[in-house]
Motif scaffolding. Structure first.
Motif: not given
Length: 147
Positions: A80-86, A88-100, A121-126
């Motif tokens: 799953v990628n958790f999506i945050t907005i930087d 400073k640059t107003a760009t989307e950042k994705k942070s990958a996590s693994y869940i069983i 509360l975080a935005d995410f995508e599988i």
């Protein structure tokens, strides 16, 4: 700090037709060390095996969380990628996590994951969901608690 550790055990397994076969199977254990994880797998498997039981490998696994409160006879790994907005640059950042997550099939695993993420509360995508080979997942045994 506890880790999720993959332990591979080799032992004699009785097949459905009654024949004995030597198998190597992976287990996932929440433990403080590889030694503790190995001991836990041996403790859990000993009552169900006959003959030689040995641990052939162990390694720390990059798992953020395991959803244990759901039912299923297979284990799936969700990237799953958790999506945050930087800011400073107003760009989307994705942070990958693994869940069983457990499930009887892919659809169950997906539904269990979505249900487990309710209230987040975080935005995410599988990004992916894949069936693992884990035979069982053993959460940490807390003192005074039978799991």
């Amino acid at each position: 700090m506890a880790y999720w550790i993959e332990v591979k055990a080799r032992y004699e397994k009785t097949l459905e037709n009654g024949a004995q076969k030597r198998v190597t199977e992976p287990y996932l254990v929440d433990a403080l060390s590889c030694t503790e994880a190995e001991a836990r797998v041996i403790e859990e498997l000993t009552p169900f095996t006959s003959g030689d039981l040995s641990v052939i490998s162990n390694k720390k696994i990059n798992i953020s969380e395991v959803f244990l409160s759901y039912v299923g006879d297979r284990w799936y790994k969700v990237k799953v990628n958790f999506i945050t907005i930087d800011e400073k640059t107003a760009t989307e950042k994705k942070s990958a996590s693994y869940i069983i997550v457990p499930g009887n099939n892919f659809k169950d695993a997906y539904n269990n994951f979505i249900d487990g993420m309710k209230g987040t509360l975080a935005d995410f995508e599988i990004e992916s969901i894949a069936e693992t080979r884990y035979m069982e997942v053993y959460p940490a045994k807390l003192s005074g608690q039978d799991v």
